[in-house]
Motif scaffolding. Sequence first.
Motif, PDB file in Angstrom:
ATOM      1  N   PRO A  18       0.836  -1.205   0.000  1.00  0.00           N
ATOM      2  CA  PRO A  18       0.000   0.000   0.000  1.00  0.00           C
ATOM      3  C   PRO A  18       0.870   1.255   0.000  1.00  0.00           C
ATOM      4  CG  PRO A  18       0.033  -1.014   2.174  1.00  0.00           C
ATOM      5  CD  PRO A  18       0.739  -1.964   1.252  1.00  0.00           C
ATOM      6  N   ASP A  19       0.364   2.304  -0.596  1.00  0.00           N
ATOM      7  CA  ASP A  19       1.099   3.562  -0.674  1.00  0.00           C
ATOM      8  C   ASP A  19       0.868   4.339   0.614  1.00  0.00           C
ATOM      9  OD1 ASP A  19       2.648   5.618  -1.603  1.00  0.00           O
ATOM     10  OD2 ASP A  19       1.022   6.553  -2.742  1.00  0.00           O
ATOM     11  N   SER A  20       1.681   4.041   1.629  1.00  0.00           N
ATOM     12  CA  SER A  20       1.554   4.699   2.923  1.00  0.00           C
ATOM     13  C   SER A  20       2.747   5.629   3.134  1.00  0.00           C
ATOM     14  CB  SER A  20       1.502   3.651   4.040  1.00  0.00           C
ATOM     15  OG  SER A  20       2.719   2.923   4.077  1.00  0.00           O
ATOM     16  N   SER A  21       2.684   6.416   4.201  1.00  0.00           N
ATOM     17  CA  SER A  21       3.793   7.324   4.503  1.00  0.00           C
ATOM     18  C   SER A  21       5.057   6.535   4.838  1.00  0.00           C
ATOM     19  CB  SER A  21       3.419   8.250   5.661  1.00  0.00           C
ATOM     20  OG  SER A  21       3.094   7.495   6.816  1.00  0.00           O
ATOM     21  N   ARG A  22       4.894   5.366   5.477  1.00  0.00           N
ATOM     22  CA  ARG A  22       6.054   4.549   5.795  1.00  0.00           C
ATOM     23  C   ARG A  22       6.738   4.051   4.520  1.00  0.00           C
ATOM     24  NH1 ARG A  22       8.396  -0.220   6.532  1.00  0.00           N
ATOM     25  NH2 ARG A  22       9.421  -0.644   8.517  1.00  0.00           N
ATOM     26  N   GLU A  23       5.945   3.607   3.558  1.00  0.00           N
ATOM     27  CA  GLU A  23       6.523   3.094   2.312  1.00  0.00           C
ATOM     28  C   GLU A  23       7.131   4.215   1.475  1.00  0.00           C
ATOM     29  OE1 GLU A  23       7.087   0.014   1.734  1.00  0.00           O
ATOM     30  OE2 GLU A  23       6.060  -0.539   3.575  1.00  0.00           O
ATOM     31  N   ARG A  24       6.558   5.414   1.542  1.00  0.00           N
ATOM     32  CA  ARG A  24       7.170   6.538   0.831  1.00  0.00           C
ATOM     33  C   ARG A  24       8.524   6.885   1.439  1.00  0.00           C
ATOM     34  NH1 ARG A  24       1.710   8.210   0.467  1.00  0.00           N
ATOM     35  NH2 ARG A  24       1.855   9.435   2.363  1.00  0.00           N
ATOM     36  N   LEU A  25       8.630   6.808   2.771  1.00  0.00           N
ATOM     37  CA  LEU A  25       9.913   7.051   3.421  1.00  0.00           C
ATOM     38  C   LEU A  25      10.917   5.955   3.072  1.00  0.00           C
ATOM     39  CD1 LEU A  25      11.536   8.828   5.337  1.00  0.00           C
ATOM     40  CD2 LEU A  25      10.603   7.493   7.254  1.00  0.00           C
ATOM     41  N   THR A  26      10.438   4.718   2.996  1.00  0.00           N
ATOM     42  CA  THR A  26      11.319   3.616   2.588  1.00  0.00           C
ATOM     43  C   THR A  26      11.854   3.843   1.183  1.00  0.00           C
ATOM     44  OG1 THR A  26      10.110   2.066   4.005  1.00  0.00           O
ATOM     45  CG2 THR A  26      11.429   1.125   2.224  1.00  0.00           C
ATOM     46  N   ARG A  27      11.001   4.323   0.282  1.00  0.00           N
ATOM     47  CA  ARG A  27      11.447   4.611  -1.083  1.00  0.00           C
ATOM     48  C   ARG A  27      12.536   5.685  -1.083  1.00  0.00           C
ATOM     49  NH1 ARG A  27       6.759   6.307  -3.592  1.00  0.00           N
ATOM     50  NH2 ARG A  27       7.296   8.451  -3.144  1.00  0.00           N
ATOM     51  N   ARG A  28      12.398   6.688  -0.232  1.00  0.00           N
ATOM     52  CA  ARG A  28      13.423   7.734  -0.146  1.00  0.00           C
ATOM     53  C   ARG A  28      14.736   7.164   0.394  1.00  0.00           C
ATOM     54  NH1 ARG A  28       9.106  10.828   2.353  1.00  0.00           N
ATOM     55  NH2 ARG A  28       8.046  12.032   0.742  1.00  0.00           N
ATOM     56  N   PHE A  29      14.643   6.266   1.370  1.00  0.00           N
ATOM     57  CA  PHE A  29      15.859   5.622   1.883  1.00  0.00           C
ATOM     58  C   PHE A  29      16.577   4.860   0.779  1.00  0.00           C
ATOM     59  CE2 PHE A  29      14.150   5.493   6.473  1.00  0.00           C
ATOM     60  CZ  PHE A  29      14.896   6.602   6.814  1.00  0.00           C
ATOM     61  N   PHE A  30      15.820   4.102  -0.007  1.00  0.00           N
ATOM     62  CA  PHE A  30      16.431   3.346  -1.101  1.00  0.00           C
ATOM     63  C   PHE A  30      17.102   4.286  -2.102  1.00  0.00           C
ATOM     64  CE2 PHE A  30      14.281  -0.416   0.381  1.00  0.00           C
ATOM     65  CZ  PHE A  30      15.012  -1.457  -0.158  1.00  0.00           C
ATOM     66  N   THR A  31      16.421   5.367  -2.479  1.00  0.00           N
ATOM     67  CA  THR A  31      17.001   6.318  -3.433  1.00  0.00           C
ATOM     68  C   THR A  31      18.271   6.944  -2.873  1.00  0.00           C
ATOM     69  OG1 THR A  31      14.788   6.792  -4.289  1.00  0.00           O
ATOM     70  CG2 THR A  31      16.527   8.375  -4.804  1.00  0.00           C
ATOM     71  N   GLY A  32      18.252   7.300  -1.597  1.00  0.00           N
ATOM     72  CA  GLY A  32      19.437   7.895  -0.972  1.00  0.00           C
ATOM     73  C   GLY A  32      20.613   6.941  -0.945  1.00  0.00           C
ATOM     74  N   VAL A  33      20.358   5.665  -0.637  1.00  0.00           N
ATOM     75  CA  VAL A  33      21.447   4.688  -0.593  1.00  0.00           C
ATOM     76  C   VAL A  33      21.991   4.433  -1.995  1.00  0.00           C
ATOM     77  CG1 VAL A  33      22.007   2.271  -0.074  1.00  0.00           C
ATOM     78  CG2 VAL A  33      20.692   3.630   1.560  1.00  0.00           C
ATOM     79  N   GLU A  34      21.117   4.390  -3.000  1.00  0.00           N
ATOM     80  CA  GLU A  34      21.587   4.216  -4.376  1.00  0.00           C
ATOM     81  C   GLU A  34      22.523   5.351  -4.777  1.00  0.00           C
ATOM     82  OE1 GLU A  34      18.185   3.765  -6.948  1.00  0.00           O
ATOM     83  OE2 GLU A  34      17.255   2.409  -5.490  1.00  0.00           O
ATOM     84  N   ILE A  35      22.154   6.583  -4.459  1.00  0.00           N
ATOM     85  CA  ILE A  35      23.012   7.728  -4.777  1.00  0.00           C
ATOM     86  C   ILE A  35      24.317   7.646  -4.000  1.00  0.00           C
ATOM     87  CG2 ILE A  35      23.191  10.244  -4.581  1.00  0.00           C
ATOM     88  CD1 ILE A  35      20.135  10.320  -5.068  1.00  0.00           C
ATOM     89  N   LEU A  36      24.223   7.267  -2.724  1.00  0.00           N
ATOM     90  CA  LEU A  36      25.413   7.149  -1.884  1.00  0.00           C
ATOM     91  C   LEU A  36      26.388   6.113  -2.439  1.00  0.00           C
ATOM     92  CD1 LEU A  36      26.676   7.994   0.917  1.00  0.00           C
ATOM     93  CD2 LEU A  36      25.572   5.948   1.826  1.00  0.00           C
ATOM     94  N   LEU A  37      25.867   4.985  -2.897  1.00  0.00           N
ATOM     95  CA  LEU A  37      26.732   3.932  -3.416  1.00  0.00           C
ATOM     96  C   LEU A  37      27.496   4.390  -4.656  1.00  0.00           C
ATOM     97  CD1 LEU A  37      24.516   0.719  -3.069  1.00  0.00           C
ATOM     98  CD2 LEU A  37      26.523   1.338  -1.716  1.00  0.00           C
ATOM     99  N   VAL A  38      26.874   5.224  -5.467  1.00  0.00           N
ATOM    100  CA  VAL A  38      27.531   5.672  -6.702  1.00  0.00           C
ATOM    101  C   VAL A  38      28.480   6.831  -6.434  1.00  0.00           C
ATOM    102  CG1 VAL A  38      27.131   6.653  -8.984  1.00  0.00           C
ATOM    103  CG2 VAL A  38      25.640   4.850  -8.142  1.00  0.00           C
ATOM    104  N   VAL A  39      28.050   7.799  -5.615  1.00  0.00           N
ATOM    105  CA  VAL A  39      28.806   9.043  -5.472  1.00  0.00           C
ATOM    106  C   VAL A  39      29.958   8.911  -4.479  1.00  0.00           C
ATOM    107  CG1 VAL A  39      28.624  11.436  -4.687  1.00  0.00           C
ATOM    108  CG2 VAL A  39      26.860  10.469  -6.155  1.00  0.00           C
ATOM    109  N   ALA A  40      29.728   8.263  -3.336  1.00  0.00           N
ATOM    110  CA  ALA A  40      30.721   8.266  -2.259  1.00  0.00           C
ATOM    111  C   ALA A  40      32.083   7.701  -2.669  1.00  0.00           C
ATOM    112  CB  ALA A  40      30.172   7.525  -1.044  1.00  0.00           C
ATOM    113  N   PRO A  41      32.174   6.538  -3.346  1.00  0.00           N
ATOM    114  CA  PRO A  41      33.506   6.014  -3.670  1.00  0.00           C
ATOM    115  C   PRO A  41      34.283   6.911  -4.629  1.00  0.00           C
ATOM    116  CG  PRO A  41      31.815   4.342  -4.047  1.00  0.00           C
ATOM    117  CD  PRO A  41      31.116   5.620  -3.771  1.00  0.00           C
TER     118      PRO A  41
END
Length: 198
Positions: free
Chosen positions: A36-59
């Motif tokens: 379901p499209d809940s506030s918790r799942e929207r926050l989870t989606r943001r966490f995933f996007t942030g980690v994806e960016i972190l994995l590419v940019v940080a190294p």
Amino acid sequence: MASKNRAREARRGTRLDPARSAAAPVAAETAPAGRPDSSRERLTRRFFTGVEILLVVAPFAGLAVAGSLNLDAAGVSSLKDLMAQDPRFMVSFLAACVQPFAAYIVHIAYRHYRDGDGGYALGNLVGVLCAEMLMQSIPGVAGLALLLWRVWRPAAPEGVAWRRRRGVGGVLADVSGSVVVVLLAAVCAFASWRLNNG
């Protein structure tokens, strides 16, 4: 009498059909349902996007700072010189090149998690976490640990159904991408160990 038959035919295949309600748990186990499209799942989606960016940019940001590289032609030649002079830098650069692939695996894992296939997501996230530990990437380990903490509770019951539904061969096929990342990370870790002890 005809109206009763029409009503019975109208119920067939719907939620009001007793035969369908008995078969519903089996259908739920074979076909994952979306989240379901809940506030918790929207926050989870943001966490995933942030980690994806972190994995590419940080190294690459770390390599740029460590090697004082520029993005022009002189920077490319200095990168070649630095790789020729310092094999440790070359190993670090190769490990950084693995990270976009790891970010892609995390992206695919989120799509499966969003669609209700939590077992697929957990299996691949654990694999990428192992790769980050082999590459000694502190941001990667922290990011993957955060994602696993975030999705473990809703996805853990789905993992049992995923293993039962897919079998050993299907599970290995599902986590093959993260296995490739782990193997590449293991090569980089072994090369780094040899250089440090050689």
